[in-house]
Motif scaffolding. Structure first.
Motif, mmCIF file in Angstrom:
data_model
loop_
_atom_site.group_PDB
_atom_site.id
_atom_site.type_symbol
_atom_site.label_atom_id
_atom_site.label_comp_id
_atom_site.label_asym_id
_atom_site.label_seq_id
_atom_site.Cartn_x
_atom_site.Cartn_y
_atom_site.Cartn_z
ATOM 1 N N ALA B 22 42.718 23.112 42.506
ATOM 2 C CA ALA B 22 41.781 24.037 41.859
ATOM 3 C C ALA B 22 40.888 23.277 40.881
ATOM 4 N N THR B 23 41.486 22.345 40.134
ATOM 5 C CA THR B 23 40.688 21.546 39.187
ATOM 6 C C THR B 23 39.687 20.673 39.933
ATOM 7 N N TYR B 26 36.879 22.757 41.120
ATOM 8 C CA TYR B 26 35.970 23.131 40.032
ATOM 9 C C TYR B 26 35.021 21.970 39.738
ATOM 10 N N PHE B 30 32.634 24.291 42.644
ATOM 11 C CA PHE B 30 33.043 25.682 42.869
ATOM 12 C C PHE B 30 33.240 26.322 41.488
ATOM 13 N N SER B 31 32.421 27.316 41.149
ATOM 14 C CA SER B 31 32.572 27.843 39.784
ATOM 15 C C SER B 31 33.724 28.840 39.705
ATOM 16 N N VAL B 33 37.542 29.273 40.766
ATOM 17 C CA VAL B 33 38.758 28.708 41.351
ATOM 18 C C VAL B 33 39.965 29.409 40.746
ATOM 19 N N THR B 34 40.978 29.668 41.571
ATOM 20 C CA THR B 34 42.252 30.156 41.035
ATOM 21 C C THR B 34 43.364 29.447 41.798
ATOM 22 N N SER B 35 44.513 29.416 41.169
ATOM 23 C CA SER B 35 45.692 28.918 41.855
ATOM 24 C C SER B 35 46.893 29.643 41.289
ATOM 25 N N GLU B 57 31.455 31.770 43.173
ATOM 26 C CA GLU B 57 31.335 32.693 42.036
ATOM 27 C C GLU B 57 32.748 33.003 41.536
ATOM 28 N N PRO B 58 32.865 33.536 40.309
ATOM 29 C CA PRO B 58 34.211 33.816 39.785
ATOM 30 C C PRO B 58 35.025 34.674 40.754
#
Lengths: 428, 184
Positions: B22-23, B26, B30-31, B33-35, B57-58
């Motif tokens: 995810a980092t 980002y 990619f603005s 990202v989640t994990s 996007e978020p």
């Protein structure tokens, strides 16, 4: 930590963000990819809390672990009090707040329930304590996963309750919560969904210490317990006003309760103002009491609190693609209840579908019931259908929310104006 | 939005590498990202899953990943026992830590297979923790190679965010070797 500049330029540029408040903007801060629990701990650290007392419980534990690390490393100059239970954790917070410290704690579910007596005490004593409630299902049967039964069961204790929809909002709301609590002398419970937010990493902008200091000045207590100026606080206060030993006529219990209610109702103004002040400092705002997504012209509104509103916004995009003018009305502050804001937000809608992740057993979802009562004062009230979703961590998909809206629309077209709660994905 | 599901065993570090990805994403621009880990109790050795989502996007979806674009398998014994291919989107990537070639895996479906000997790369780079080669971060190299979602530079930067310099170097060396040896 990542600065915005480090992000690769030009690649996969972000389309214009639909809602200003959803995208972390670094401003003068730094972006970290962190969990909701880490965001809450960083917020407490940057608010320079002076006393932390908490007992670990899933899914809240990482909040306490991180704060204990900050204290150990010297990043946070605070007294970290280890306790044997949640009841003691809040008792320590109450004592520390009474002698003028800025205090923080966090818990979940059965831990919150174990605090219950002190939760009422903190509110009645009008102490500006900030507590994160990492929402988790209540036992029995044992379950560590998310729903909102825990904080809902404490809604009448006299705390302000604010629900968060993502990790940036958790960070920002904890910072706002100290300002709100210290302004209106009411404790604030910052609620966020266990696992869904507490254990999920996402980009969060962490502002600089000096900017948080500018937004949140040191706490000045309204009543200080000080050995140099001894006084008796929260002593036995019976039914009627009574003259104290100094000849001053003091409030009775009922007058104090009236003032507490006034403070809660008046907190609405503080919640909205603090969100605005936060925007001025940090360039982000969260809607104050309520917020909307594609709701300006919405015919059908999905109403919910917490991370479920994000799935609801995805459901709205699906419904809009079918020609159904849907929108989300997100309940941010649950107590005080946003009566006027909800009436205004739903004025043009013909149908509201409320998704509750908790239940007032024997009745219906608490947000649904409260919304119906609020709309009794409205001259343009929509029909209201309630749904129960996601209890005990049952996964909730946007498509299921969209299905629930389509079902409610069918009932509406058949002339129904409300119905008993529909249980989403209950396999009985 | 791109959805990635990780399959591993408790202790293999699927949750950590899902976060590091995810980092890296980002950093790649990619603005959103989640994990997240699979929610619930975890036990060492038991099958676990984790997920990473990437978007321009978020991200507004926090429910479990159902239809992944990429499936990463840290331990090939999970291919059958954990039903790792469940729900894969047509044409999705199945990236497996294995010495075998993609064609030798013996799986047929509407997905592309990439294999990489992450265990061998970890041993070669000295990425050994408590006597066992760590295969989670090396597989970031295989993901970079097969999908192009992130570059090796971003994997390196994300590892530097996650670990002290010495450990980051060793993790990256294993990821780089895995990248070079990915068969797809």
């Amino acid at each position: 930590m990542i600065t915005e500049k480090k992000q690769r330029q030009g690649a996969k540029t972000s389309p214009k963000s639909r809602a200003k408040d959803e995208k972390p903007q670094s401003g003068n801060g730094r972006v970290a990819i962190i969990t909701g629990n880490e965001a809450a701990a960083h917020a407490a650290r940057l608010c320079r809390v002076q006393v932390v007392a908490a007992y670990p419980i899933t899914p809240q534990s990482a909040v306490v672990e991180n704060l204990s690390k900050f204290v150990e490393s010297g990043e946070l100059k605070a007294e970290f009090v280890t306790v044997e239970s949640e009841h003691s954790a809040l008792a320590v917070c109450i004592a520390a707040s009474t002698v003028g410290a800025r205090v923080f704690t966090a818990t979940s579910a059965n831990g919150l329930a174990y605090m219950c007596e002190q939760i009422h005490w903190a509110a009645g004593a009008r102490l500006p304590i900030v507590m994160c409630c990492v929402n988790r299902a209540m036992a029995a049967p044992w379950n560590v996963l998310n729903d909102q039964q825990d904080s809902m069961s404490q809604r009448d204790a006299g705390w302000i309750q604010i629900h968060c929809r993502n990790n940036q909002e958790i960070f920002d709301t904890v910072v706002q919560a100290f300002k709100i609590a210290e302004r209106v002398h009411v404790p604030v419970m910052v609620c966020y969904d266990g696992f869904l937010l507490s254990h999920t990493v996402m980009p969060v902008c962490l502002p600089r210490q000096e900017d948080v200091d500018r937004f949140l000045p040191p706490y000045t207590p309204h009543t200080l317990l000080d050995p140099a100026d001894p006084r008796n606080l929260n002593q036995v206060t019976l039914a009627d006003p009574r003259v104290n030993s100094e000849g001053v006529l003091c409030h009775g219990y009922m007058e104090l309760r009236y003032l507490h209610q006034e403070a809660l109702v008046g907190a609405r103004e503080a919640i909205v103002a603090v969100d605005r002040e936060f925007d001025q400092c940090f360039g982000r705002r969260w809607g104050g009491m309520v917020w909307g997504y594609r709701d300006e012209d919405a015919d059908v509104c999905l109403v919910a609190a917490g991370s479920l509103t994000m799935e609801a916004s995805t459901a709205v995009d699906m419904l809009r693609a079918e020609g159904i003018a849907a929108g989300v009305v997100g309940v941010r502050a649950y107590r005080p209840f946003p009566v006027e804001e909800l009436i205004a937000a739903l004025k043009k809608a013909r149908l509201a579908v409320v998704f509750d992740k908790s239940l007032s057993y024997g009745y219906e979802g608490p947000i649904c019931a409260d919304l119906k009562a609020a709309l009794f004062q409205s001259e343009a009230a929509p029909a209201v259908f309630g749904c129960i979703a996601g209890l005990g961590g049952r996964d909730v998909k946007a498509r299921q929310l969209a299905d629930a809206v389509r079902n409610a629309l069918k009932q509406y077209d058949n002339g129904q104006r409300t119905a008993p709660p529909a249980w989403i994905d209950c396999r009985i | 939005m791109c959805e990635i599901r990780w399959h591993g065993r408790g202790g293999q570090g699927a949750v950590s590498s899902a976060k590091i990805l995810a980092t890296a994403a980002y950093l790649a621009g990619f603005s959103g990202v989640t994990s997240a880990p699979s929610f619930g109790a975890e036990r060492r050795g038991a099958p676990v899953t984790a997920s990473t989502r990437l978007a321009s996007e978020p991200i507004r979806v926090f429910s479990q990943v159902e239809t992944p674009d990429v499936v990463v398998v840290l331990d090939d014994s999970l291919l059958k026992s954990a039903n790792a291919t469940a729900g894969m989107k047509p044409g999705a990537w199945l990236i497996i830590n294995s010495r075998l070639d993609p064609g030798e895996i013996g799986l047929n479906g509407d997905f592309q297979i990439a294999t990489a000997d992450a265990t061998g790369a970890a041993e070669e780079a000295g990425l050994i923790v408590q006597g066992a080669p760590m295969v989670n971060t090396p597989m970031l190299g295989a993901i970079a190679r097969a999908t192009g979602l992130v570059s090796l530079d971003e994997v390196r930067a994300a590892l530097e965010e996650a670990f002290p310099a010495k450990h980051a170097r060793r993790n990256f060396e294993a990821a780089r070797l895995t990248y070079e040896r990915t068969k797809c």
